[in-house]
Structures are given as structure tokens and as C-alpha cells.
Design a protein around this motif. Structure first.
Motif, PDB file in Angstrom:
ATOM      1  N   THR A 114       0.815  -1.227   0.000  1.00 32.77           N
ATOM      2  CA  THR A 114       0.000   0.000   0.000  1.00 32.77           C
ATOM      3  C   THR A 114       0.843   1.270   0.000  1.00 32.77           C
ATOM      4  O   THR A 114       0.303   2.368  -0.116  1.00 32.77           O
ATOM      5  N   ILE A 115       2.154   1.141   0.125  1.00 25.21           N
ATOM      6  CA  ILE A 115       3.031   2.299   0.247  1.00 25.21           C
ATOM      7  C   ILE A 115       3.415   2.818  -1.142  1.00 25.21           C
ATOM      8  O   ILE A 115       3.816   2.038  -2.010  1.00 25.21           O
ATOM      9  N   PRO A 116       3.315   4.129  -1.384  1.00 32.55           N
ATOM     10  CA  PRO A 116       3.600   4.679  -2.721  1.00 32.55           C
ATOM     11  C   PRO A 116       5.087   4.851  -3.025  1.00 32.55           C
ATOM     12  O   PRO A 116       5.587   5.967  -3.216  1.00 32.55           O
ATOM     13  N   PHE A 117       5.809   3.735  -3.057  1.00 31.75           N
ATOM     14  CA  PHE A 117       7.198   3.795  -3.492  1.00 31.75           C
ATOM     15  C   PHE A 117       7.244   4.085  -4.993  1.00 31.75           C
ATOM     16  O   PHE A 117       6.272   3.888  -5.721  1.00 31.75           O
ATOM     17  N   HIS A 118       8.402   4.521  -5.463  1.00 32.39           N
ATOM     18  CA  HIS A 118       8.618   4.733  -6.893  1.00 32.39           C
ATOM     19  C   HIS A 118       9.557   3.657  -7.422  1.00 32.39           C
ATOM     20  O   HIS A 118      10.313   3.043  -6.666  1.00 32.39           O
ATOM     21  N   ASP A 119       9.516   3.439  -8.723  1.00 30.80           N
ATOM     22  CA  ASP A 119      10.486   2.539  -9.333  1.00 30.80           C
ATOM     23  C   ASP A 119      11.874   3.169  -9.263  1.00 30.80           C
ATOM     24  O   ASP A 119      11.994   4.393  -9.238  1.00 30.80           O
ATOM     25  N   PRO A 120      12.927   2.351  -9.189  1.00 25.69           N
ATOM     26  CA  PRO A 120      12.920   0.889  -9.320  1.00 25.69           C
ATOM     27  C   PRO A 120      12.561   0.124  -8.032  1.00 25.69           C
ATOM     28  O   PRO A 120      12.319  -1.058  -8.079  1.00 25.69           O
ATOM     29  N   LEU A 121      12.505   0.821  -6.900  1.00 21.88           N
ATOM     30  CA  LEU A 121      12.224   0.137  -5.640  1.00 21.88           C
ATOM     31  C   LEU A 121      10.858  -0.540  -5.657  1.00 21.88           C
ATOM     32  O   LEU A 121      10.716  -1.683  -5.208  1.00 21.88           O
ATOM     33  N   LYS A 122       9.860   0.141  -6.183  1.00 21.18           N
ATOM     34  CA  LYS A 122       8.507  -0.404  -6.178  1.00 21.18           C
ATOM     35  C   LYS A 122       8.447  -1.742  -6.913  1.00 21.18           C
ATOM     36  O   LYS A 122       7.903  -2.732  -6.394  1.00 21.18           O
TER      37      LYS A 122
END
Length: 300
Positions: free
Chosen positions: A279-287
Motif C-alpha cells: 500500500t506504500i507509494p514507493f517509486h520505481d525501481p524500488l517499487k
């Protein structure tokens, strides 16, 4: 000698997702510390670890270390953590400069450079997330904390103000027991276990457990705070920034100035339950990396 050893404790249940996720995040995102040893302490009484899981952890170069603890002690909240921390510290002496003791629900997002403490510092820490049983600095000390300070031999001149992460209260020192960077030769974690083992069943504290179960859940953390204050000087302590041990599961409760706009900039984070990470709004590339890891671990 190693620069740093990462350490956590788990029961066999935590080996399914938490440990592989923590280890993979270290190997992927910890930069110059990504090759440091990872030790996972598991109670000897636990069920046998599956060959599949051993293979997975071996591929991440994770060392599984059994430790002994009395079965009655293990039933008490977080007693296993205090025992495992002491065992890890003892084993790490003369093997590493620093030991990073972390909660099982931790992921590393960027290189935790500050784990390599300043030369004059002997403990890296974060304050607790919430006040809960903590003692408000500007208010008269309550009977529970008076007892902690008495039993742990804490003098009044050792007390200083500390701000919690989430509710932003100013407390008497209350250290997060799931996030400690120590120099093993100092013996802090052994002292924590020694005091905990002596005090947690003290009849004086049993009275508090009956009043509110939070006292039994967090007595380990209160005793740790007492031990740190009695055995270290304030100038030996290094408070790490809020980007370390960031509580993702409490993001919406955190003060607005601590709700970082780019979660990829955090250093390490806690998540409590794996479902929180989805549910956490990480960004790529981490997401993408995180979703791939979770999908892979859930299939096993």
C-alpha cells in the motif's frame, strides 16, 4: 575484522517472508555495506527449518544461528529478542566493529552509512514511535519509571529530553529496542539481557502488568532504556535521523514534516506486516523490486 554485522531474531514463522526480504534488501540496496554478514538468531526449540528455506537463505549468504532460551522466558513478550541480542553481541566480539540489531520487519532502502558510528559514539539509536508507557519529560516522573531507574541504577543527572517519532511528545529517554547499533566489546546488549532476566518477573513490576498489559509488552524496552542511561554517557549516544527505522505502517499518523514525499529517499524502514508494503507509494525501481520480491516469497 568486519565493518558491520546485521542481526535480527525470529521464530520459524518469520523465515517465510521477513528474513528473506530483509536480507535481499541489504544485498541489493545497502551499498558498501551490502556484503556485510547477516546473522539470524532462531530459538533452538523451534521447528526444523525447511531445506527450501535453508537454500533460499544460503543464496543470500545468511547465517542461521540457534540460541538457547528457557521456554517460560520465551513466552514473555520480547524476551527472546533480548536474549538473542546478547548472544549476537557475545558472538560478534572481535569479529566486527559494529553490530546492527534490527527488528525483523525491517527493509533497507539506501545505504545506512551512519551505522558506522562516529569515533566517539558507542550507540546508534532511534527513539520509540509512540509514547505509550513512556514518561513525559515535563511531567513528574511516575512510579513505574521511578522503579525502572531505581532497579537499573539511573541517576537524575542522566535524564534528558527525547522526542518520539509519531506523536512527537517529549519524553524522558525511551529508546527503540528494535534498532540499536552497538560496539560489541562494550557489552550493552548483554547488560540488557542480564537486567531483563533479573527484573521482568520482579513482583514490583508484576503489579503493573496486571493494571495494563502494555507494561508487560514494553518492559523490555523500558529496561533497555534504564540500562543505556546507567552504563553510558549522553555524549556516547548518536541519535540517527528519522529516515532510519521509519515506520511505514504509521505514515499517516506521523507529523506532516516527517511524511517524506519521496519514500525512496528513506534509509531503512519498518512495516509491521508485509501487506503494508503493498500500500506504500514507493517509486520505481524500488517499487517493482519490492513487488517482485513479495510475489516470489508468497509463492514459496
Amino acid at each position: 575484522m568486519e565493518k558491520l554485522i546485521f542481526v535480527c531474531m525470529t521464530t520459524s514463522n518469520g523465515l517465510d517472508i521477513n528474513v528473506p526480504l530483509l536480507a535481499a534488501s541489504i544485498r541489493t540496496f545497502a551499498g558498501t555495506l551490502s556484503d556485510c554478514p547477516i546473522w539470524v538468531f532462531v530459538p533452538k526449540s523451534e521447528n526444523e527449518i525447511s531445506n527450501q528455506m535453508k537454500k533460499k537463505l544460503s543464496s543470500l549468504d545468511v547465517k542461521i544461528i540457534p540460541f538457547t532460551i528457557d521456554s517460560d522466558e520465551m513466552k514473555f513478550p520480547f524476551a527472546g529478542n533480548a536474549r538473542a541480542a546478547a548472544a549476537a553481541e557475545s558472538l560478534a566480539k572481535e569479529k566486527t566493529k559494529f553490530l546492527a540489531w534490527m527488528g525483523l520487519d525491517t527493509i533497507v532502502i539506501n545505504e545506512p552509512k551512519l551505522f558506522l558510528l562516529d569515533e566517539d559514539k558507542n550507540l546508534g539509536y532511534r527513539p520509540v514511535h509512540h509514547t505509550l508507557i513512556g514518561s513525559i519529560y515535563e511531567e513528574p516522573i511516575d512510579s513505574f519509571w521511578k522503579l525502572i531507574y531505581h532497579k537499573c541504577n539511573v541517576s537524575d543527572d542522566k535524564i534528558f529530553p527525547m522526542k518520539t517519532h509519531v506523536d512527537h511528545n517529549i519524553l524522558r529517554p525511551y529508546f527503540n529496542a528494535g534498532y540499536l547499533i552497538v560496539r560489541p566489546e562494550k557489552g550493552l546488549l548483554q547488560s540488557w539481557w542480564d537486567y531483563f532476566k533479573e527484573l521482568y518477573r520482579d513482583p514490583c513490576f508484576e503489579e503493573y502488568y496486571k493494571k495494563n498489559e502494555l507494561y508487560s509488552i514494553f518492559i523490555h524496552q523500558a529496561i533497555l532504556s534504564g540500562v543505556i542511561l546507567s552504563t553510558m554517557e549522553r555524549q556516547e549516544l548518536q541519535e540517527l535521523p528519522f529516515t532510519y527505522n521509519y515506520p511505514l505502517h504509521l505514515y499517516d499518523e506521523s507529523p506532516r514534516d516527517l511524511r517524506t514525499q519521496n519514500l525512496n529517499d528513506l534509509i531503512t524502514a519498518r512495516y509491521e506486516k508485509p501487506s503494508v508494503l503493498e500500500t506504500i507509494p514507493f517509486h520505481d525501481p524500488l517499487k517493482s523490486w519490492l513487488m517482485d520480491q513479495l510475489d516470489s516469497l508468497k509463492k514459496k
